[in-house]
Design a protein around this motif. Structure first.
Motif, PDB file in Angstrom:
ATOM      1  N   GLU A   1       0.835  -1.205   0.000  1.00  0.00           N
ATOM      2  CA  GLU A   1       0.000   0.000   0.000  1.00  0.00           C
ATOM      3  C   GLU A   1       0.871   1.257   0.000  1.00  0.00           C
ATOM      4  O   GLU A   1       0.563   2.231  -0.689  1.00  0.00           O
ATOM      5  CB  GLU A   1      -0.945   0.003   1.205  1.00  0.00           C
ATOM      6  N   SER A   2       1.946   1.219   0.752  1.00  0.00           N
ATOM      7  CA  SER A   2       2.847   2.381   0.830  1.00  0.00           C
ATOM      8  C   SER A   2       3.531   2.668  -0.500  1.00  0.00           C
ATOM      9  O   SER A   2       3.885   3.812  -0.787  1.00  0.00           O
ATOM     10  CB  SER A   2       3.909   2.162   1.911  1.00  0.00           C
ATOM     11  N   ALA A   3       3.732   1.623  -1.307  1.00  0.00           N
ATOM     12  CA  ALA A   3       4.426   1.780  -2.583  1.00  0.00           C
ATOM     13  C   ALA A   3       3.516   2.295  -3.692  1.00  0.00           C
ATOM     14  O   ALA A   3       4.007   2.710  -4.744  1.00  0.00           O
ATOM     15  CB  ALA A   3       5.045   0.450  -3.002  1.00  0.00           C
ATOM     16  N   LYS A   4       2.223   2.282  -3.462  1.00  0.00           N
ATOM     17  CA  LYS A   4       1.278   2.729  -4.496  1.00  0.00           C
ATOM     18  C   LYS A   4       1.392   4.232  -4.726  1.00  0.00           C
ATOM     19  O   LYS A   4       1.606   4.997  -3.793  1.00  0.00           O
ATOM     20  CB  LYS A   4      -0.159   2.407  -4.090  1.00  0.00           C
ATOM     21  N   ALA A   5       1.203   4.633  -5.969  1.00  0.00           N
ATOM     22  CA  ALA A   5       1.198   6.060  -6.306  1.00  0.00           C
ATOM     23  C   ALA A   5      -0.025   6.751  -5.703  1.00  0.00           C
ATOM     24  O   ALA A   5       0.064   7.885  -5.234  1.00  0.00           O
ATOM     25  CB  ALA A   5       1.220   6.241  -7.817  1.00  0.00           C
ATOM     26  N   ASP A   6      -1.140   6.056  -5.671  1.00  0.00           N
ATOM     27  CA  ASP A   6      -2.375   6.628  -5.126  1.00  0.00           C
ATOM     28  C   ASP A   6      -2.721   5.968  -3.784  1.00  0.00           C
ATOM     29  O   ASP A   6      -3.841   5.544  -3.547  1.00  0.00           O
ATOM     30  CB  ASP A   6      -3.537   6.451  -6.119  1.00  0.00           C
ATOM     31  N   ARG A   7      -1.737   5.923  -2.925  1.00  0.00           N
ATOM     32  CA  ARG A   7      -1.908   5.205  -1.670  1.00  0.00           C
ATOM     33  C   ARG A   7      -2.975   5.831  -0.784  1.00  0.00           C
ATOM     34  O   ARG A   7      -3.152   7.047  -0.770  1.00  0.00           O
ATOM     35  CB  ARG A   7      -0.587   5.066  -0.946  1.00  0.00           C
ATOM     36  N   ASP A   8      -3.598   4.966  -0.019  1.00  0.00           N
ATOM     37  CA  ASP A   8      -4.671   5.343   0.891  1.00  0.00           C
ATOM     38  C   ASP A   8      -4.064   5.513   2.290  1.00  0.00           C
ATOM     39  O   ASP A   8      -3.734   4.529   2.953  1.00  0.00           O
ATOM     40  CB  ASP A   8      -5.741   4.254   0.873  1.00  0.00           C
ATOM     41  N   GLU A   9      -3.932   6.760   2.727  1.00  0.00           N
ATOM     42  CA  GLU A   9      -3.272   7.039   4.017  1.00  0.00           C
ATOM     43  C   GLU A   9      -4.035   6.433   5.193  1.00  0.00           C
ATOM     44  O   GLU A   9      -3.417   5.985   6.157  1.00  0.00           O
ATOM     45  CB  GLU A   9      -3.092   8.546   4.208  1.00  0.00           C
ATOM     46  N   GLU A  10      -5.349   6.410   5.129  1.00  0.00           N
ATOM     47  CA  GLU A  10      -6.137   5.791   6.206  1.00  0.00           C
ATOM     48  C   GLU A  10      -5.863   4.294   6.270  1.00  0.00           C
ATOM     49  O   GLU A  10      -5.732   3.726   7.360  1.00  0.00           O
ATOM     50  CB  GLU A  10      -7.630   6.063   6.006  1.00  0.00           C
ATOM     51  N   LYS A  11      -5.799   3.672   5.109  1.00  0.00           N
ATOM     52  CA  LYS A  11      -5.504   2.240   5.064  1.00  0.00           C
ATOM     53  C   LYS A  11      -4.094   1.978   5.593  1.00  0.00           C
ATOM     54  O   LYS A  11      -3.875   1.019   6.333  1.00  0.00           O
ATOM     55  CB  LYS A  11      -5.643   1.716   3.635  1.00  0.00           C
ATOM     56  N   ILE A  12      -3.156   2.819   5.243  1.00  0.00           N
ATOM     57  CA  ILE A  12      -1.778   2.675   5.734  1.00  0.00           C
ATOM     58  C   ILE A  12      -1.750   2.793   7.253  1.00  0.00           C
ATOM     59  O   ILE A  12      -1.097   2.009   7.939  1.00  0.00           O
ATOM     60  CB  ILE A  12      -0.840   3.708   5.067  1.00  0.00           C
ATOM     61  N   GLU A  13      -2.476   3.761   7.776  1.00  0.00           N
ATOM     62  CA  GLU A  13      -2.527   3.947   9.231  1.00  0.00           C
ATOM     63  C   GLU A  13      -3.139   2.714   9.911  1.00  0.00           C
ATOM     64  O   GLU A  13      -2.639   2.249  10.929  1.00  0.00           O
ATOM     65  CB  GLU A  13      -3.341   5.197   9.563  1.00  0.00           C
TER      66      GLU A  13
END
Length: 134
Positions: free
Chosen positions: A53-65
């Motif tokens: 998820e962190s490597a995605k260009a359009d990453r979802d910060e909520e999902k990362i958290e």
């Protein structure tokens, strides 16, 4: 006997040491602990999900958290596992023994008396506020 032969003898003696034997036995116990291995597998999957998820260009910060939080919880479970806790304690004890031996050799190489060289200080406490061991 050469100095290299003596080093090999130290290696043989280290492998007979109670701390070494305990460390290796507990390492095997960790490998055989199904609950621990399941937790480690879960941790690795969560870590891969977080990395992806962190490597995605359009990453979802909520999902990362959320994934990061889940990863920390999983890591805590791994570290709280009885087998892992015993292994870590034994590993630290053995590493302290090795550092003491290395310290003695280093001090002697710098001219210290081999009969009184202490090696490095190793204890199981947090030394940040230490007044010295007694």
């Amino acid at each position: 006997m050469s100095i290299v032969d003596l080093a090999r003898e130290i290696g043989r003696e280290l492998q007979k040491d109670k701390d070494y034997l305990s460390f290796r036995n507990l390492e095997k116990a960790c490998d055989e602990d199904k609950e621990l291995q399941d937790l480690v597998g879960e941790f690795n999957l969560k870590r891969m999900s977080l990395n992806n998820e962190s490597a995605k260009a359009d990453r979802d910060e909520e999902k990362i958290e959320r994934l990061n939080s889940e990863l920390r919880i999983c890591y805590s479970k791994v570290m709280e596992n009885e087998s892992m806790a015993a292994y870590n304690k034994a590993k630290t004890s053995f590493e302290n023994r090795v550092q003491q031996v290395i310290g003695i050799i280093t001090q002697c190489a710098e001219g210290a008396d081999p009969d009184t060289a202490e090696g490095v200080h190793s204890c199981d406490c947090d030394c940040s506020s230490c007044g010295g061991c007694h």
